[in-house]
Design a protein around this motif. Structure first.
Motif, PDB file in Angstrom:
ATOM      1  N   PHE A  42       0.846  -1.189   0.000  1.00  0.00           N
ATOM      2  CA  PHE A  42       0.000   0.000   0.000  1.00  0.00           C
ATOM      3  C   PHE A  42       0.885   1.244   0.000  1.00  0.00           C
ATOM      4  N   LEU A  43       0.567   2.221  -0.850  1.00  0.00           N
ATOM      5  CA  LEU A  43       1.350   3.453  -0.960  1.00  0.00           C
ATOM      6  C   LEU A  43       0.433   4.668  -0.879  1.00  0.00           C
ATOM      7  N   LYS A  44       0.893   5.713  -0.171  1.00  0.00           N
ATOM      8  CA  LYS A  44       0.083   6.921  -0.036  1.00  0.00           C
ATOM      9  C   LYS A  44       0.982   8.097   0.338  1.00  0.00           C
ATOM     10  N   ASP A  45       0.667   9.283  -0.225  1.00  0.00           N
ATOM     11  CA  ASP A  45       1.332  10.517   0.177  1.00  0.00           C
ATOM     12  C   ASP A  45       0.451  11.222   1.203  1.00  0.00           C
ATOM     13  N   VAL A  46       1.056  11.603   2.328  1.00  0.00           N
ATOM     14  CA  VAL A  46       0.307  12.193   3.433  1.00  0.00           C
ATOM     15  C   VAL A  46       0.914  13.552   3.780  1.00  0.00           C
ATOM     16  N   GLU A  47       0.077  14.572   3.872  1.00  0.00           N
ATOM     17  CA  GLU A  47       0.522  15.903   4.268  1.00  0.00           C
ATOM     18  C   GLU A  47       0.535  16.011   5.792  1.00  0.00           C
ATOM     19  N   LEU A  48       1.717  16.349   6.347  1.00  0.00           N
ATOM     20  CA  LEU A  48       1.865  16.436   7.798  1.00  0.00           C
ATOM     21  C   LEU A  48       2.710  17.634   8.183  1.00  0.00           C
ATOM     22  N   ASP A  49       2.467  18.161   9.362  1.00  0.00           N
ATOM     23  CA  ASP A  49       3.362  19.157   9.955  1.00  0.00           C
ATOM     24  C   ASP A  49       3.219  19.081  11.470  1.00  0.00           C
ATOM     25  N   PHE A  50       4.016  18.180  12.067  1.00  0.00           N
ATOM     26  CA  PHE A  50       4.001  17.999  13.510  1.00  0.00           C
ATOM     27  C   PHE A  50       5.302  18.522  14.106  1.00  0.00           C
ATOM     28  N   SER A  51       5.802  19.620  13.576  1.00  0.00           N
ATOM     29  CA  SER A  51       7.098  20.155  14.006  1.00  0.00           C
ATOM     30  C   SER A  51       7.141  20.346  15.517  1.00  0.00           C
ATOM     31  N   GLY A  52       8.241  19.872  16.121  1.00  0.00           N
ATOM     32  CA  GLY A  52       8.438  20.048  17.559  1.00  0.00           C
ATOM     33  C   GLY A  52       7.682  19.076  18.427  1.00  0.00           C
ATOM     34  N   ARG A  53       6.989  18.109  17.848  1.00  0.00           N
ATOM     35  CA  ARG A  53       6.213  17.144  18.623  1.00  0.00           C
ATOM     36  C   ARG A  53       6.619  15.726  18.235  1.00  0.00           C
ATOM     37  N   LYS A  54       6.594  14.822  19.196  1.00  0.00           N
ATOM     38  CA  LYS A  54       6.832  13.415  18.888  1.00  0.00           C
ATOM     39  C   LYS A  54       5.638  12.865  18.120  1.00  0.00           C
ATOM     40  N   THR A  55       5.920  12.075  17.101  1.00  0.00           N
ATOM     41  CA  THR A  55       4.851  11.558  16.254  1.00  0.00           C
ATOM     42  C   THR A  55       4.930  10.035  16.187  1.00  0.00           C
ATOM     43  N   TYR A  56       3.769   9.406  16.271  1.00  0.00           N
ATOM     44  CA  TYR A  56       3.668   7.953  16.287  1.00  0.00           C
ATOM     45  C   TYR A  56       2.766   7.502  15.148  1.00  0.00           C
ATOM     46  N   LEU A  57       3.064   6.326  14.621  1.00  0.00           N
ATOM     47  CA  LEU A  57       2.173   5.670  13.670  1.00  0.00           C
ATOM     48  C   LEU A  57       1.467   4.563  14.437  1.00  0.00           C
ATOM     49  N   ALA A  58       0.151   4.637  14.519  1.00  0.00           N
ATOM     50  CA  ALA A  58      -0.618   3.700  15.348  1.00  0.00           C
ATOM     51  C   ALA A  58      -1.555   2.861  14.488  1.00  0.00           C
ATOM     52  N   PHE A  59      -1.589   1.554  14.772  1.00  0.00           N
ATOM     53  CA  PHE A  59      -2.505   0.609  14.134  1.00  0.00           C
ATOM     54  C   PHE A  59      -3.343  -0.028  15.232  1.00  0.00           C
ATOM     55  N   GLU A  60      -4.649   0.043  15.101  1.00  0.00           N
ATOM     56  CA  GLU A  60      -5.526  -0.555  16.111  1.00  0.00           C
ATOM     57  C   GLU A  60      -5.846  -2.010  15.817  1.00  0.00           C
ATOM     58  N   GLY A  61      -5.496  -2.508  14.645  1.00  0.00           N
ATOM     59  CA  GLY A  61      -5.724  -3.916  14.352  1.00  0.00           C
ATOM     60  C   GLY A  61      -5.305  -4.294  12.953  1.00  0.00           C
ATOM     61  N   PHE A  62      -4.510  -5.367  12.830  1.00  0.00           N
ATOM     62  CA  PHE A  62      -4.118  -5.907  11.529  1.00  0.00           C
ATOM     63  C   PHE A  62      -3.773  -7.373  11.677  1.00  0.00           C
ATOM     64  N   LEU A  63      -3.778  -8.098  10.580  1.00  0.00           N
ATOM     65  CA  LEU A  63      -3.413  -9.517  10.551  1.00  0.00           C
ATOM     66  C   LEU A  63      -2.291  -9.705   9.546  1.00  0.00           C
ATOM     67  N   GLY A  64      -1.210 -10.362   9.954  1.00  0.00           N
ATOM     68  CA  GLY A  64      -0.087 -10.627   9.072  1.00  0.00           C
ATOM     69  C   GLY A  64       1.197 -10.017   9.599  1.00  0.00           C
ATOM     70  N   GLU A  65       2.230 -10.010   8.751  1.00  0.00           N
ATOM     71  CA  GLU A  65       3.517  -9.406   9.092  1.00  0.00           C
ATOM     72  C   GLU A  65       3.630  -8.082   8.362  1.00  0.00           C
ATOM     73  N   MET A  66       3.868  -7.023   9.107  1.00  0.00           N
ATOM     74  CA  MET A  66       3.834  -5.685   8.523  1.00  0.00           C
ATOM     75  C   MET A  66       5.199  -5.016   8.567  1.00  0.00           C
ATOM     76  N   ARG A  67       5.541  -4.342   7.453  1.00  0.00           N
ATOM     77  CA  ARG A  67       6.739  -3.502   7.379  1.00  0.00           C
ATOM     78  C   ARG A  67       6.318  -2.140   6.850  1.00  0.00           C
ATOM     79  N   VAL A  68       6.830  -1.093   7.482  1.00  0.00           N
ATOM     80  CA  VAL A  68       6.452   0.269   7.105  1.00  0.00           C
ATOM     81  C   VAL A  68       7.700   1.034   6.674  1.00  0.00           C
ATOM     82  N   PHE A  69       7.579   1.742   5.540  1.00  0.00           N
ATOM     83  CA  PHE A  69       8.637   2.613   5.044  1.00  0.00           C
ATOM     84  C   PHE A  69       8.070   4.025   4.952  1.00  0.00           C
ATOM     85  N   ILE A  70       8.839   5.006   5.435  1.00  0.00           N
ATOM     86  CA  ILE A  70       8.420   6.401   5.357  1.00  0.00           C
ATOM     87  C   ILE A  70       9.498   7.196   4.639  1.00  0.00           C
TER      88      ILE A  70
END
Length: 198
Positions: free
Chosen positions: A65-93
């Protein structure tokens, strides 16, 4: 602050992880020709092939799955959260490996602040239908995929964080175990605290 990742994603199915070229994870890869799908979504698994554990079948399906996301969290810690999935997942940013979760995931968070930049960010998720640690738990599952909300989540740097427990066996003496501080909590912000034994 929360930015939902639900919605339309560029998408491709592969017959095994080895069939996925590294070019798909590059920040400037043109994904306009790929199919589109809506996430969250589950995919049907095909019939299991014979194998000898822990060597899983090499042709287990993978979804990219590929997607471009607009973000601006300057100065804040940012997390990628998943509430539920099945399988083995790898994330590239933005072309960099950012997270791996091997197993059946429920609520999972990854701290991804260092991979993000203000403005457009390319997120790539590779989800394989089977994982080594969760394989036997998944044997009865007929599907794989992301089945619950997932999102970027920003928090101020002063928030409560997870603690890591580490043992210091060199301070434990056979005749002085009781009352000796030999465990240390270390938080992600570098805060240490000794805990006495009981």
């Amino acid at each position: 602050t929360e930015v939902s990742l639900a919605g339309e994603w560029a998408f491709c199915l592969f017959e095994g992880e080895k069939a996925v070229s590294e070019k798909y994870f590059e920040e400037d890869f043109d994904c306009s020709r790929l199919e589109k799908t809506e996430l969250p979504r589950l995919f049907e698994k095909r019939r299991q092939t014979p194998f000898c554990f822990p060597d899983l079948p090499s042709a287990e399906p993978c979804a990219l799955f590929l997607k471009d996301v607009e973000l601006d969290f300057s100065g804040r810690k940012t997390y990628l959260a998943f509430e539920g999935f099945l399988g083995e997942m790898r994330v590239f940013i933005n072309g960099s490996p950012a997270a791996v979760c091997d197993g059946t995931g429920h609520l999972t968070e990854f701290e991804v602040t260092r991979f993000l930049k203000p403005g457009k960010n390319r997120v790539a998720i590779l989800l394989c239908s089977s994982s080594k640690t969760g394989f036997f738990l998944e044997r009865g599952a007929q599907s794989f995929g992301i089945f619950a909300p997932f999102y970027f989540l920003s928090r101020s740097k002063g928030h409560i964080c997870d603690l890591t427990l580490s043992a210091e066996p060199d301070v434990i003496k056979p005749n002085q175990l009781e009352g000796q501080p030999f465990f240390m909590y270390r938080g992600s912000d570098g805060i240490d605290a000794d805990v006495a034994s009981y």
